[in-house]
Design a protein around this motif. Structure first.
Motif, PDB file in Angstrom:
ATOM      1  N   ARG A 181      38.540 -25.193 -53.870  1.00  0.00           N
ATOM      2  CA  ARG A 181      38.702 -25.844 -52.558  1.00  0.00           C
ATOM      3  C   ARG A 181      38.540 -27.360 -52.691  1.00  0.00           C
TER       4      ARG A 181
ATOM      5  N   GLU B 212      34.698 -23.635 -43.784  1.00  0.00           N
ATOM      6  CA  GLU B 212      35.782 -22.664 -43.651  1.00  0.00           C
ATOM      7  C   GLU B 212      35.219 -21.267 -43.867  1.00  0.00           C
TER       8      GLU B 212
ATOM      9  N   ASP C 284      42.222 -15.082 -51.905  1.00  0.00           N
ATOM     10  CA  ASP C 284      42.805 -16.227 -51.234  1.00  0.00           C
ATOM     11  C   ASP C 284      43.897 -15.808 -50.254  1.00  0.00           C
ATOM     12  N   ALA C 285      44.784 -14.938 -50.709  1.00  0.00           N
ATOM     13  CA  ALA C 285      45.889 -14.480 -49.856  1.00  0.00           C
ATOM     14  C   ALA C 285      45.363 -13.608 -48.717  1.00  0.00           C
TER      15      ALA C 285
ATOM     16  N   LYS D 164      43.909 -15.814 -46.043  1.00  0.00           N
ATOM     17  CA  LYS D 164      44.957 -16.487 -45.260  1.00  0.00           C
ATOM     18  C   LYS D 164      45.550 -15.542 -44.234  1.00  0.00           C
ATOM     19  N   ALA D 165      45.799 -14.301 -44.665  1.00  0.00           N
ATOM     20  CA  ALA D 165      46.435 -13.331 -43.768  1.00  0.00           C
ATOM     21  C   ALA D 165      45.503 -12.983 -42.609  1.00  0.00           C
TER      22      ALA D 165
ATOM     23  N   GLY E 244      44.929 -15.932 -40.277  1.00  0.00           N
ATOM     24  CA  GLY E 244      46.153 -16.151 -39.516  1.00  0.00           C
ATOM     25  C   GLY E 244      46.256 -15.192 -38.340  1.00  0.00           C
TER      26      GLY E 244
END
Lengths: 216, 99, 1016
Positions: free
Chosen positions: C12, C201, C220-221, C224-225, C228
């Motif tokens: 990060r 975060e 990480d993915a 994000k999902a 979101g």
């Protein structure tokens, strides 16, 4: 001798001269709505004689459902407790309304008190009005529905609040008005505060045509 | 900080709206002059102060300004319910007026 | 250089955005995304602090709120903040940080000389040394300075703070994997959800482990999902930089949001508060507070460069900083293995010493394949090094007992990470009376996986002891399913997310906390348990030897778990060592009590907007602007701001008050009396009601008349007073004291509602409706006559204690002919909207008579000259009407036993020698006694001196041209009687300021004893 002139509790802030139409330039809009009539009405909400006599004098059914309010062309009636209501009327009408109520309620346990000098009203609107209320009061203003009234805290003072159009009306005690206004101004600081030009036909909050006070 | 259900307003409200009203159901003696000093002193000063369930009054200061009855556990702060003064008296009597 | 930057994928850190900052005056640089700790580490700044008692060099140990050592003074001047943990300070350009410990300097700390202090500062040092309390004041300053811990700002805080009262259906505390999954499920079910996370975060441990796989996605993915989807839900709000620090009863959670601290000073907005206190009332609380890794306890384990293994991993993976080139890891469990592999991949040489002889085969395989030098069955006896770690001596451990079976190799290293297992963050669960329980397999105090369903508190993830990612997520799904089911929501939404991970199933950790070094405790190298308080394993053993048993006592004797980190790293190790020392189990030792706040909160945040000009309500009368325009000085009276006196140019208070008093006595004065409480009472039983709540009789008060009343509490003591007017037979208006208005109104309502609901009485406060001007003095009638033509003001038509309705200055008015000065006086009440107008009209009308506005000081002098009491000044809750010589205001003949009456007959109330109100005249007429001066019998003040009473009011009377005072004195009424005068009992002394002044007891009515002036 000079003609009697009324001075509202927030007179010294000179709000009237700063007022402008609500637009998107500020997140919060507020102003004092001065010189409204306020009558304290006491009586037993379970006493049919009292309720019907009061309703007749007011021209609308006295709200007996807790935390509700009733609105007519000329008055707004706020339920405050099972035996107390606040009647909000147009400037200059309180005296005549008091007489009408006293006449109608003769012989029934009641109290009618003109308290017009004791309160003032603050309009609060804008996209961040709810944020400001969260800053200043413990009450869950998100749950306050139109047609309902909440007696709650405002800072270390108290308030009767209800929704009007897309904004809020706060009825506060005269001697606390200075503190409450300063408190609201500080709470609104993150969002920008505009002094709102509140349309005349909406002063008492009796107009059925609601104003869009949450511009932007 | 408590949340109280105000039996008059019919809503749950935050503690800041309320004021404490002391132990409930301590009736004023009808004829104080007939009481000796001990009995009058009990009325004036003696309170149950239990560890556990306690019947007490709260006043909805910024709302309806009515006193009402709350049954609260002083050890756990659990609240069993709140009532108007008259309904609370009935509930209290139904428990035998005990703690 | 030992530390170095590593460009880790998923870190990060924005390497494109360099930032400069300073520490102890030295310039350094870091990158956007750094904390102060990661930036200092990257700059190879190891020693950041000196320890509390021994002055030992200390460095960064943790990577979050658990950090005990790296306490920083951030910024300077008014903006300075002491004791922020470097691990929680987000780096910004231009940040200025200083050490908070190290005396006189960080490099040279007095306490560290030759271990001088260590020999003399065992556990309980302060208790033992300063039992003689005379020593403490002499040494306090030196000890405090040597101990360090930052400085509070000396200037006023230029920043603002506010509060936000939130109400939500679901509050999720902690935005790690479990918290986010819980929020997702609740959000999908349509519930109103608030998520709070203390970091900038969300992601929690996933941020330190970006390569973990969840449901086929990288961490990480996955993050994000999920974030979101949460952001797309209007019913979900995610608050970052928001630390929940307290959970109170009925699920009130307090959380502080950092709004500006992460910005350079110049970029902070004056329109935004620095911090915001969220007071969140949640129908359901989901605690996803995670766990914090605790270190192992071994010799010299406090050397800079020694951290928790998870901190090492976090600095590497999240911040792109490898803490050393040659890393030694020490563990009792599985949690360090992924980090060990990551360190090797980043280019470090890694030795991993596992206290277990047999370890998880899956991890063993992965670690050896990665190139980790695995040493099984070893412990660290002690670390080596001076100002930073340089190596460690290993020992061979017995496979079963925690004992040394042989010597091990000596390993060189420049960074050392240890893991003694995870300690769930159970604090919030325990704030409201909950207790964690010991899980002997997981070696942790955990909260129940079921939470406290009755209180609607749910616990998910690592806080429940589910330390494996997949197990934690599965437990979260089950728990949120239960929550949703209890609300009648379909649970299907929770299982829709695939939570499979690639983690090997973990095997149990070894039950070891203090690594044995083969020596008796206290004889080897110091092994620290609590870094911030310099508590070693030996200190805990000493406390137990000295017979401390309860862990709460051991805590207070050794200081274990105190301080800004509140024992987040040290507590469990301390409990375990205490258990071993006592030969009992850890659950038998139990835990200390978890109390708010979880982490330090600044006073400004707690105050919020209850500060500065909105600290307290300031109430103003409708005439306030009139007084401002006339240059009044004001004084607070309760919440009100009242005119105190009205000085003319060149006048001091004494001169102004003298002029105002004489005007009221000889001409006409005017005072704002709007602040008095006013209650409108209506109903056919009002007269009866007044008779019950007042001491005097109201049966015969006719419409048009007023009467003064004394209100008593049930003890018979005066609690308020005021004048009540009879408007009609069923309508009265009561006035109360300014300060007593709210209390009296509530008192009357309470009696009416609880005892006498049958009485036909309604009462309404009209305090704010009426503005009141009192016109006072011989010329008051002429003044009023000029602006009032419809009331016959003649003495025969409008008598003393009458009231009339009429018109004053064109405004409907209610005029009372009452007097608080003893002079002819009228009190004019009008609708407060006309208060300003009427005051000005009265000023105009009185101009030809020299009308003089006066304030509270003159009011006090005038009333004291007449012996009129002020409740709360001349009374203190222990004065009956008889004590005040006011029997005339008590009617013992009323049929109803009014409030307080029965108490008159109680033995003490009816007894002799009570304190009674008298007037006092000093022998020297120029001496104005201090209020509160004690009344004594003799000038000799060798103790014991019998105290006979005290001065309650004291002024200089311009009318009498001498001082006067009121006092309460034992048997005062007899003392001042003719009989008392004859025997000289009326002469006493008032002692104040080291001097005794001779005084004579007299009637409290100093002027016009017959009351003729008010009747003219």
């Amino acid at each position: 001798m000079s003609e009697p002139v009324m001075r509202s509790p927030l007179h010294s802030f000179g709000l009237a001269s700063q007022a402008k139409p609500i637009d998107g330039s500020s997140g919060v809009w507020a102003n004092e709505i001065p010189h409204i009539g306020y009558i304290s009405l006491r009586g037993d909400g379970r006493d049919q004689a009292f309720v019907s006599a009061a309703s007749k004098a007011l021209g609308i059914p006295l709200p007996i459902e807790p935390c509700t309010l009733a609105t007519s062309e000329s008055v707004k009636v706020l339920w405050l407790s099972p035996d107390e209501w606040m009647i909000v009327s147009a400037p200059g009408q309180a005296n005549a309304l008091c007489s009408r109520l006293e006449l109608a309620l003769a012989g029934v346990r009641n109290q009618v008190v003109d308290n017009s000098g004791g309160y003032t009203q603050i309009f609060l609107g804008g996209t961040h009005a709810l944020d400001v209320l969260r800053h200043v009061s413990v009450y869950d203003f998100e749950s306050l529905q139109p047609g309902r009234v909440a007696g709650t805290t405002l800072g270390k003072s108290s308030v009767y609040a209800f929704r009007q159009g897309n904004g809020y009306r706060l009825i506060v005690r005269r001697s606390f008005a200075d503190y409450i206004w300063r408190y609201l101004v500080r709470a609104a600081n993150p969002y920008g505060l505009g002094i709102a030009d509140v349309p005349v036909d909406n002063l008492v909050g009796t107009s059925t045509a609601s104003v869009n006070v949450a511009a932007g | 900080m408590f949340v109280f259900f105000c039996p008059h307003c019919g809503e749950n409200r935050e503690e800041e709206e309320f004021g404490y009203g002391g132990e409930a159901f301590i009736p004023r003696p009808a004829t104080p002059e007939t009481l000796n000093d001990d009995a009058w002193g009990d009325y004036l000063f003696m309170r149950k102060n239990p560890k556990g369930w306690h019947w007490e009054m709260w006043s909805h200061n910024t709302g309806c300004r009515k006193f009402f009855v709350v049954k609260r556990n002083t050890a756990t702060n659990a609240i069993a319910g709140s009532w108007t003064l008259s309904d609370g008296r009935k509930a209290y009597d139904a428990e035998g007026g005990a703690t | 250089m030992t530390s170095f930057r590593v460009r880790r994928p998923g870190a990060r850190i924005d390497f494109e955005k360099p930032l400069s900052f300073s520490f102890d005056g030295q310039p350094y640089s870091g990158f956007a995304g750094d904390t102060l700790a990661s930036a200092l580490l990257a700059n190879d700044v190891r020693m950041l602090a000196r320890s509390f008692k021994y002055g030992r060099p200390r460095g960064i140990v943790g990577s979050g709120p658990e950090e005990p050592n790296a306490l920083m003074q951030i910024e300077a001047g008014a903006h300075t903040i002491p004791n922020l943990k470097a691990t929680q300070v987000e780096l910004y350009d231009g940040l200025i940080a200083r050490r908070t410990t190290g005396y006189p300097t960080l490099e040279f700390d007095l306490k560290s000389i030759g271990g001088l202090f260590s020999r003399f500062m065992p556990a309980g040092f302060y208790y033992k040394t300063f039992q003689n309390q005379k020593l403490w004041p002499k040494f306090e300053h030196i000890i405090r300075q040597a101990a360090g811990y930052g400085s509070a700002p000396a200037e006023p805080d230029p920043e603002t703070y506010d509060h936000s009262h939130r109400h939500t259906q679901v509050l999720v505390v902690g935005g790690g994997a479990s918290g986010l999954l819980a929020a997702l499920a609740a959000g999908r079910a349509g519930l109103k959800v608030v998520v709070v996370d203390e970091q900038k975060e969300c992601g929690g441990w996933l941020l330190s482990s970006p390569h973990s796989i969840i449901g086929g996605k990288t961490a990480d993915a996955w993050l994000k999902a999920v974030l979101g989807e949460l952001q797309s839900m209007p019913n979900v709000e995610v608050l970052t930089r928001t630390s929940a620090f307290a959970l109170h009863n009925m699920n009130l959670v307090l959380a502080v949001e950092q709004l500006q601290d992460h910005l350079p000073l110049g970029a902070r907005s004056a329109h935004r508060p620095r911090q915001r206190l969220h007071r969140i009332r949640a129908e359901n609380v989901v605690l996803a507070t995670g766990a914090i890794e605790r270190p192992l306890v071994f010799g010299n384990n406090d050397l800079p460069g020694i951290m928790t293994a998870s901190a090492l991993t976090t600095y590497l993976n999240r911040y792109g900083v490898a803490a050393g080139k040659r890393v030694l890891l020490h563990t009792s469990n599985d949690h360090v293995y992924q980090g060990a592999c990551d360190l090797v991949r980043a280019g470090c040489e890694v030795v991993l010493a596992d206290a277990r002889a047999r370890v998880n085969p899956a991890w063993e395989k992965r670690a050896r394949a990665a190139g980790v030098d695995l040493r099984l069955g070893y412990g660290i006896a002690y670390a080596r090094g001076g100002r930073a770690v340089s190596g460690a001596q290993l020992v061979k451990l017995d496979a079963e007992r925690n004992a040394v079976t042989g010597k091990g190799p000596s390993i060189d290293c420049d960074a050392l990470g240890s893991s003694g297992g995870l300690s769930p963050t159970v604090h919030l669960y325990c704030h409201d009376g909950g207790r964690p329980h010991w899980d002997d397999e997981k070696l942790a105090f955990v909260v129940p996986a079921t939470g406290r369903a009755k209180s609607r508190i749910y616990c998910v993830g690592a806080v429940t002891g589910e330390f494996g990612l997949q197990q934690a997520l599965e437990q979260t799904q089950r728990t949120i399913g239960d929550l949703l089911a209890s609300l009648g929501k379909p649970a299907g939404t929770t299982s829709a997310t695939d939570v499979h991970t690639d983690e090997p199933a973990s095997v149990p950790p070894r039950r070891i906390f203090r690594i044995p070094d083969g020596m008796r405790e206290g004889h080897g190298k110091k092994a620290f348990v609590d870094f911030q308080n310099d508590v070693s394993a030996a200190d805990i053993h000493l406390a137990v030897r000295e017979n401390y048993r309860s862990i709460e006592h051991i805590k207070r004797y050794t200081a274990l778990g105190f301080g800004t980190d509140q024992g987040k790293l040290s507590n469990v190790n301390g409990f375990a060592i205490a258990a071993d020392a006592r030969g009992i189990s850890i659950p038998e030792v139990g835990t200390t009590t978890y109390r708010p706040a979880y982490s330090p909160v600044t006073f400004g945040t707690l105050a919020g907007l209850h500060a500065d000009e909105t600290f307290e309500p300031r109430r103003y009368s409708a005439m306030h602007a009139c007084h401002v325009a006339r240059g009044a000085e004001f004084e607070p009276v309760g919440q009100w701001l009242r005119p105190w006196y009205f000085p003319l140019p060149g006048e001091d208070m004494h001169a102004a008050v003298r002029r105002e008093c004489l005007a009221a006595r000889r001409g006409v004065g005017i005072m704002d009396a709007s602040t008095l409480g006013k209650i409108d009472l209506r109903g056919k039983d009002v007269r009866e009601f007044l008779g019950r709540v007042y001491a005097n009789d109201w049966a015969k008060l006719a419409p048009g008349k007023c009467r003064y009343g004394l209100m008593l509490d049930e003890n018979g003591m005066v609690m308020d007073d005021g004048v009540t007017a009879c408007i009609t037979d069923d309508h009265f208006v009561m006035t109360t004291t300014t300060g007593g208005a709210a209390r009296v109104f509530s008192w009357l309502e309470k009696w009416h509602q609880t005892e006498w609901p049958d009485l036909d009485v309604y009462m309404t406060s009209v305090t704010d409706h009426w503005a009141t001007a009192a016109i006072v003095g011989p010329k008051s009638r002429q003044t009023l006559a000029k602006v009032c033509s419809d009331i016959d003001l003649s003495p025969s038509a409008f008598k003393f204690m009458d009231w009339r309705d009429g018109t004053v200055a064109g405004v409907p008015a209610r005029v009372f002919r009452i007097s608080f000065s003893g002079e002819l006086a009228f009190e004019v009440n009008v609708d407060a909207n006309y208060g300003h107008h009427v005051w000005e009209a009265l000023m105009d009308a009185g101009r030809e008579f020299g009308i003089t506005p006066y304030g509270t000081e003159t009011m006090h002098v005038l009333r004291a000259e007449k012996g009129f009491i002020i409740v709360g000044q001349d009374t203190d809750g222990s004065m009956t009407p008889l004590d005040l010589d006011m029997a005339w205001a008590v009617s013992m003949k009323k049929p109803f036993s009014f409030i307080g009456k029965r108490s008159f007959a109680r033995s003490d109330t009816a007894g002799p020698n009570r304190k009674q109100l008298v007037g006092l005249l000093t022998e020297d007429p120029e001496i104005v006694l201090a209020e509160g001066a004690q009344i004594i019998e003799r000038t000799d003040i060798a103790p014991p001196v019998p105290m006979l009473g005290h001065v309650t009011s004291s002024y200089y009377s311009p009318e009498l041209d001498r001082s006067i005072a009121l006092a309460v004195v034992r048997d005062g009424i007899n003392r001042r009687s003719d009989e008392g005068r004859k025997t000289g009992r009326d002469v006493l002394y008032a002692h104040a300021g080291g001097k005794a002044h001779k005084v004579r007891l007299v009637s409290p009515v100093f002027i016009d004893p017959k009351g003729e002036r008010q009747n003219v």
